[in-house]
Scaffold this motif. Structure first.
Motif, PDB file in Angstrom:
ATOM      1  N   GLU A   1       0.812  -1.224   0.000  1.00 55.15           N
ATOM      2  CA  GLU A   1       0.000   0.000   0.000  1.00 55.15           C
ATOM      3  C   GLU A   1       0.840   1.265   0.000  1.00 55.15           C
ATOM      4  O   GLU A   1       0.303   2.369  -0.176  1.00 55.15           O
ATOM      5  CB  GLU A   1      -0.958   0.006   1.196  1.00 55.15           C
ATOM      6  CG  GLU A   1      -0.314   0.177   2.564  1.00 55.15           C
ATOM      7  CD  GLU A   1       0.117  -1.134   3.211  1.00 55.15           C
ATOM      8  OE1 GLU A   1       0.320  -1.143   4.443  1.00 55.15           O
ATOM      9  OE2 GLU A   1       0.272  -2.142   2.488  1.00 55.15           O
ATOM     10  N   ILE A   2       2.158   1.146   0.176  1.00 55.33           N
ATOM     11  CA  ILE A   2       3.009   2.336   0.209  1.00 55.33           C
ATOM     12  C   ILE A   2       3.030   3.038  -1.137  1.00 55.33           C
ATOM     13  O   ILE A   2       2.951   4.267  -1.217  1.00 55.33           O
ATOM     14  CB  ILE A   2       4.432   1.960   0.656  1.00 55.33           C
ATOM     15  CG1 ILE A   2       4.435   1.553   2.135  1.00 55.33           C
ATOM     16  CG2 ILE A   2       5.410   3.117   0.429  1.00 55.33           C
ATOM     17  CD1 ILE A   2       5.774   1.053   2.643  1.00 55.33           C
ATOM     18  N   LEU A   3       3.165   2.284  -2.229  1.00 56.27           N
ATOM     19  CA  LEU A   3       3.228   2.859  -3.567  1.00 56.27           C
ATOM     20  C   LEU A   3       2.184   2.204  -4.469  1.00 56.27           C
ATOM     21  O   LEU A   3       1.870   1.024  -4.310  1.00 56.27           O
ATOM     22  CB  LEU A   3       4.612   2.667  -4.186  1.00 56.27           C
ATOM     23  CG  LEU A   3       5.786   3.402  -3.543  1.00 56.27           C
ATOM     24  CD1 LEU A   3       7.087   3.062  -4.270  1.00 56.27           C
ATOM     25  CD2 LEU A   3       5.566   4.913  -3.534  1.00 56.27           C
TER      26      LEU A   3
ATOM     27  N   ILE B   1       5.019  13.178  12.170  1.00 55.07           N
ATOM     28  CA  ILE B   1       5.895  13.930  11.262  1.00 55.07           C
ATOM     29  C   ILE B   1       6.440  13.070  10.139  1.00 55.07           C
ATOM     30  O   ILE B   1       6.988  13.582   9.155  1.00 55.07           O
ATOM     31  CB  ILE B   1       7.071  14.575  12.029  1.00 55.07           C
ATOM     32  CG1 ILE B   1       7.977  13.498  12.642  1.00 55.07           C
ATOM     33  CG2 ILE B   1       6.568  15.541  13.069  1.00 55.07           C
ATOM     34  CD1 ILE B   1       9.287  14.043  13.194  1.00 55.07           C
ATOM     35  N   ARG B   2       6.285  11.751  10.233  1.00 59.78           N
ATOM     36  CA  ARG B   2       6.821  10.865   9.214  1.00 59.78           C
ATOM     37  C   ARG B   2       6.057  10.953   7.891  1.00 59.78           C
ATOM     38  O   ARG B   2       6.520  10.427   6.874  1.00 59.78           O
ATOM     39  CB  ARG B   2       6.846   9.424   9.738  1.00 59.78           C
ATOM     40  CG  ARG B   2       7.808   9.243  10.902  1.00 59.78           C
ATOM     41  CD  ARG B   2       7.739   7.850  11.496  1.00 59.78           C
ATOM     42  NE  ARG B   2       6.437   7.591  12.120  1.00 59.78           N
ATOM     43  CZ  ARG B   2       6.168   6.496  12.834  1.00 59.78           C
ATOM     44  NH1 ARG B   2       7.117   5.578  13.017  1.00 59.78           N
ATOM     45  NH2 ARG B   2       4.977   6.309  13.371  1.00 59.78           N
TER      46      ARG B   2
ATOM     47  N   VAL C   1       2.319  -1.662  11.005  1.00 61.11           N
ATOM     48  CA  VAL C   1       1.975  -0.256  10.767  1.00 61.11           C
ATOM     49  C   VAL C   1       3.170   0.639  11.059  1.00 61.11           C
ATOM     50  O   VAL C   1       3.513   1.529  10.268  1.00 61.11           O
ATOM     51  CB  VAL C   1       0.760   0.168  11.629  1.00 61.11           C
ATOM     52  CG1 VAL C   1       0.518   1.673  11.527  1.00 61.11           C
ATOM     53  CG2 VAL C   1      -0.484  -0.596  11.204  1.00 61.11           C
ATOM     54  N   GLU C   2       3.830   0.403  12.184  1.00 64.95           N
ATOM     55  CA  GLU C   2       4.981   1.229  12.541  1.00 64.95           C
ATOM     56  C   GLU C   2       6.101   1.087  11.509  1.00 64.95           C
ATOM     57  O   GLU C   2       6.755   2.073  11.152  1.00 64.95           O
ATOM     58  CB  GLU C   2       5.494   0.850  13.930  1.00 64.95           C
ATOM     59  CG  GLU C   2       4.585   1.271  15.056  1.00 64.95           C
ATOM     60  CD  GLU C   2       4.371   2.774  15.112  1.00 64.95           C
ATOM     61  OE1 GLU C   2       5.307   3.546  14.807  1.00 64.95           O
ATOM     62  OE2 GLU C   2       3.248   3.185  15.459  1.00 64.95           O
ATOM     63  N   ARG C   3       6.341  -0.122  11.036  1.00 57.85           N
ATOM     64  CA  ARG C   3       7.386  -0.320  10.026  1.00 57.85           C
ATOM     65  C   ARG C   3       7.042   0.426   8.746  1.00 57.85           C
ATOM     66  O   ARG C   3       7.912   1.060   8.139  1.00 57.85           O
ATOM     67  CB  ARG C   3       7.575  -1.811   9.751  1.00 57.85           C
ATOM     68  CG  ARG C   3       8.348  -2.547  10.830  1.00 57.85           C
ATOM     69  CD  ARG C   3       8.709  -3.955  10.379  1.00 57.85           C
ATOM     70  NE  ARG C   3       9.599  -4.613  11.309  1.00 57.85           N
ATOM     71  CZ  ARG C   3      10.916  -4.420  11.375  1.00 57.85           C
ATOM     72  NH1 ARG C   3      11.493  -3.551  10.555  1.00 57.85           N
ATOM     73  NH2 ARG C   3      11.661  -5.069  12.238  1.00 57.85           N
ATOM     74  N   SER C   4       5.799   0.347   8.302  1.00 54.22           N
ATOM     75  CA  SER C   4       5.425   1.038   7.060  1.00 54.22           C
ATOM     76  C   SER C   4       5.568   2.546   7.223  1.00 54.22           C
ATOM     77  O   SER C   4       6.036   3.228   6.300  1.00 54.22           O
ATOM     78  CB  SER C   4       3.992   0.679   6.653  1.00 54.22           C
ATOM     79  OG  SER C   4       3.029   1.223   7.541  1.00 54.22           O
TER      80      SER C   4
ATOM     81  N   TYR D   1       9.428  -3.480   3.570  1.00 57.19           N
ATOM     82  CA  TYR D   1       8.087  -3.649   4.123  1.00 57.19           C
ATOM     83  C   TYR D   1       7.364  -4.812   3.452  1.00 57.19           C
ATOM     84  O   TYR D   1       6.549  -5.492   4.081  1.00 57.19           O
ATOM     85  CB  TYR D   1       7.296  -2.352   3.970  1.00 57.19           C
ATOM     86  CG  TYR D   1       5.859  -2.437   4.425  1.00 57.19           C
ATOM     87  CD1 TYR D   1       5.535  -2.803   5.732  1.00 57.19           C
ATOM     88  CD2 TYR D   1       4.817  -2.150   3.546  1.00 57.19           C
ATOM     89  CE1 TYR D   1       4.209  -2.879   6.146  1.00 57.19           C
ATOM     90  CE2 TYR D   1       3.500  -2.219   3.952  1.00 57.19           C
ATOM     91  CZ  TYR D   1       3.196  -2.582   5.253  1.00 57.19           C
ATOM     92  OH  TYR D   1       1.878  -2.663   5.653  1.00 57.19           O
ATOM     93  N   ARG D   2       7.646  -5.062   2.182  1.00 57.57           N
ATOM     94  CA  ARG D   2       7.064  -6.236   1.516  1.00 57.57           C
ATOM     95  C   ARG D   2       7.428  -7.505   2.276  1.00 57.57           C
ATOM     96  O   ARG D   2       6.565  -8.363   2.536  1.00 57.57           O
ATOM     97  CB  ARG D   2       7.585  -6.329   0.070  1.00 57.57           C
ATOM     98  CG  ARG D   2       7.364  -7.692  -0.580  1.00 57.57           C
ATOM     99  CD  ARG D   2       8.086  -7.793  -1.918  1.00 57.57           C
ATOM    100  NE  ARG D   2       8.225  -9.180  -2.356  1.00 57.57           N
ATOM    101  CZ  ARG D   2       9.206  -9.996  -2.012  1.00 57.57           C
ATOM    102  NH1 ARG D   2      10.179  -9.559  -1.208  1.00 57.57           N
ATOM    103  NH2 ARG D   2       9.248 -11.236  -2.463  1.00 57.57           N
ATOM    104  N   SER D   3       8.686  -7.643   2.650  1.00 60.62           N
ATOM    105  CA  SER D   3       9.133  -8.815   3.401  1.00 60.62           C
ATOM    106  C   SER D   3       8.463  -8.878   4.766  1.00 60.62           C
ATOM    107  O   SER D   3       8.138  -9.967   5.258  1.00 60.62           O
ATOM    108  CB  SER D   3      10.658  -8.783   3.556  1.00 60.62           C
ATOM    109  OG  SER D   3      11.134  -9.950   4.171  1.00 60.62           O
ATOM    110  N   ASP D   4       8.223  -7.719   5.378  1.00 64.46           N
ATOM    111  CA  ASP D   4       7.530  -7.681   6.665  1.00 64.46           C
ATOM    112  C   ASP D   4       6.116  -8.239   6.531  1.00 64.46           C
ATOM    113  O   ASP D   4       5.665  -9.022   7.368  1.00 64.46           O
ATOM    114  CB  ASP D   4       7.478  -6.253   7.205  1.00 64.46           C
ATOM    115  CG  ASP D   4       8.858  -5.653   7.456  1.00 64.46           C
ATOM    116  OD1 ASP D   4       9.786  -6.422   7.771  1.00 64.46           O
ATOM    117  OD2 ASP D   4       9.002  -4.432   7.324  1.00 64.46           O
TER     118      ASP D   4
END
Length: 490
Positions: free
Chosen positions: A79-81, A315-316, A425-428, A438-441
């Motif tokens: 979902e990041i990109l 802020i991220r 969620v925190e990793r993403s 994050y894919r591997s996560d």
């Protein structure tokens, strides 16, 4: 620590190609090991050659920030990109297959670099160069080989790793099978553990080059991949015991035009320049042509689902741009996306570098940071315990405090499923558009297919076998029956 920012990748260009007509390109697969390497400079040439495929270059750098790079493609499977054409769409919809060159190219382009590194290690080991120089040179190459092998293993599963005796007899045809899973993990682990012994400490390492901290960080990623929680904890504690790394106060500033050469959070970054020796193209990828001050090609967006997952004030998400006024005077946002934000906000992450007219930037490509050590230790503690612990929550809260959001309470994260959902969620939020891990996560926690289906609905072509990418038909054919395709792609 050497504070001078060394453009090691410029050295690569000089060593491998040269601009003086009297300098000949060196083919390291054909050199005579009886005369090369014979000096410290020769060893350095072989070491720099090992860094070469790991830089950010569109054609042959695996960490390019373009569509030819790991981060672009791997984050696009989450979902990041999101992308609406080319490899980014194929990644988003999990539509990849053995003819999808945008995903098969990583193995095709880089698997033979592992063999080149194997030959370099052997040549240095059998040279008459000073033992200390040999030890550090071999350590850097083993770290490079372990890193590259891990990244390809994470994408495709076990690889073909050519033995030294095969490489030393290149005229003998010998189709090779892929290693077993256990052999592949052992190969990577052995390289990285050995590298630690010869690599400099973080204080001593030159910016842009490998250190003991990086070798241990890649081991953490390998052990997370294998769910070897005790080994994750061991390596995380070893990094913490170094007493060197710490979080920067300014999260956003890590991706400013001023390189973070003095940062104690950065475990490894790839220096970028305007010459294209090792380039950062991310603005070109992200920014639409009508973006103020500096436009790009607008090849990729984030998703509104990802944007909405951030807490207010985090802020991220500062450079996750949800609204801008274009050079045409029109304001674009979720309500008026046009073709620029129809999938989601603009995932800029790094500084706009608006003073530059070129499409490139000198914002360095950060790959690994200390925050990952903290979250990895937290995840290991919780999974070893079968649920959240106060120590694990405290580690997560260190990262959240820097993000300027409220701390979490152990209540609500005591069972392992809720804890792991939270850690994803925190990793993403922490690592979006960095190294693509994050894919591997998601895969590790069995969420890769579920999240893709939730994001893309009926358009999703995800399936359990898509957790591994396919090999190209060319590699399967060359294997003459010894090289087997990943299940589901036949």
């Amino acid at each position: 620590m050497n504070r001078l920012k060394t453009y090691i990748f410029l050295t690569v260009a000089i060593v491998l190609t040269g601009c003086d007509p009297e300098l000949e390109s060196i083919n390291y697969d054909e050199i005579n090991p009886s005369i090369f390497p014979s000096s410290e400079a020769d060893v350095e040439s072989l070491v720099i050659a090992a860094y070469h495929p790991l830089r950010g270059a569109w054609s042959d750098g695996i960490h390019t920030t373009s569509e030819n790079g790991l981060m672009f493609v791997l984050d696009a499977t989450t979902e990041i990109l999101q992308g609406n054409y080319a490899v980014q769409q194929e990644a988003t919809l999990h539509r990849y297959n053995p003819t999808t060159t945008g995903v098969t190219r990583f193995y095709d382009t880089f698997y033979n670099k592992i063999s080149a590194m194997t030959l370099s290690i052997d040549r240095i080991a059998n040279s008459d160069v000073n033992e200390n120089i040999k030890e550090q040179g071999i350590a850097e190459i083993r770290c490079a080989r372990g890193l590259l092998a891990y990244e390809l293993f994470d994408m495709y599963g076990p690889l073909v790793i050519a033995p030294l005796e095969i490489l030393q007899n290149p005229l003998e045809e010998a189709p090779l099978a892929r290693l077993s899973h256990e052999e592949m993990v052992s190969f990577i682990e052995t390289d990285l553990l050995a590298a630690i012994e010869g690599l400099p400490t973080p204080e001593e390492a030159t910016y842009g080059r490998f250190s003991q901290g990086l070798a241990r960080m890649i081991l953490i990623r390998l052990y997370l991949h294998e769910k070897r929680w005790g080994d994750v904890l061991t390596q995380a504690n070893a990094i913490l015991d170094m007493g060197y790394y710490e979080l920067e106060d300014d999260y956003v500033g890590l991706w400013d035009v001023e390189a973070p050469v003095d940062s104690r959070e950065v475990i490894w970054a790839i220096p970028a320049d305007y010459a294209g020796t090792s380039e950062n193209q991310w603005q070109l990828m992200v920014l639409p042509s009508n973006f103020p001050e500096r436009g790009g090609w607008g090849t990729i967006q984030s998703s509104w689902k990802f944007y909405d997952s951030f807490e207010e004030g985090d802020i991220r998400k500062t450079n996750l741009i949800a609204e801008y006024t274009g050079t045409d005077g029109v304001t674009y946002n979720r309500e008026n996306p046009a073709n620029y934000m129809q999938l989601g906000p603009l995932p800029l992450k790094i500084a706009a570098d608006a003073d530059r007219s070129t499409g490139l930037t000198t914002v360095d490509i950060i790959q690994y940071r200390f925050a990952d050590v903290l979250l990895s230790k937290a995840e290991a503690l919780a999974n070893m315990n079968g649920g959240g612990t106060q120590e694990a929550i405290d580690l997560v809260n260190i990262v959240r405090e820097r993000a300027q959001i409220p701390p979490l309470e152990l209540t609500g994260h005591t069972d392992i499923d809720s804890f792991n959902t939270m850690i994803l969620v925190e990793r993403s939020h922490e690592y979006w558009c960095e190294n693509g891990q994050y894919r591997s996560d998601l895969i590790r926690h069995g969420k890769y297919v579920e999240y893709a289906n939730d994001l893309n609905g009926v358009s999703s072509e995800s399936a359990p076998y898509k957790v591994l990418f396919p090999f190209s038909l060319e590699r399967i054919s060359e294997g003459k029956g010894a090289f087997l395709q990943n299940p589901g792609y036949n």
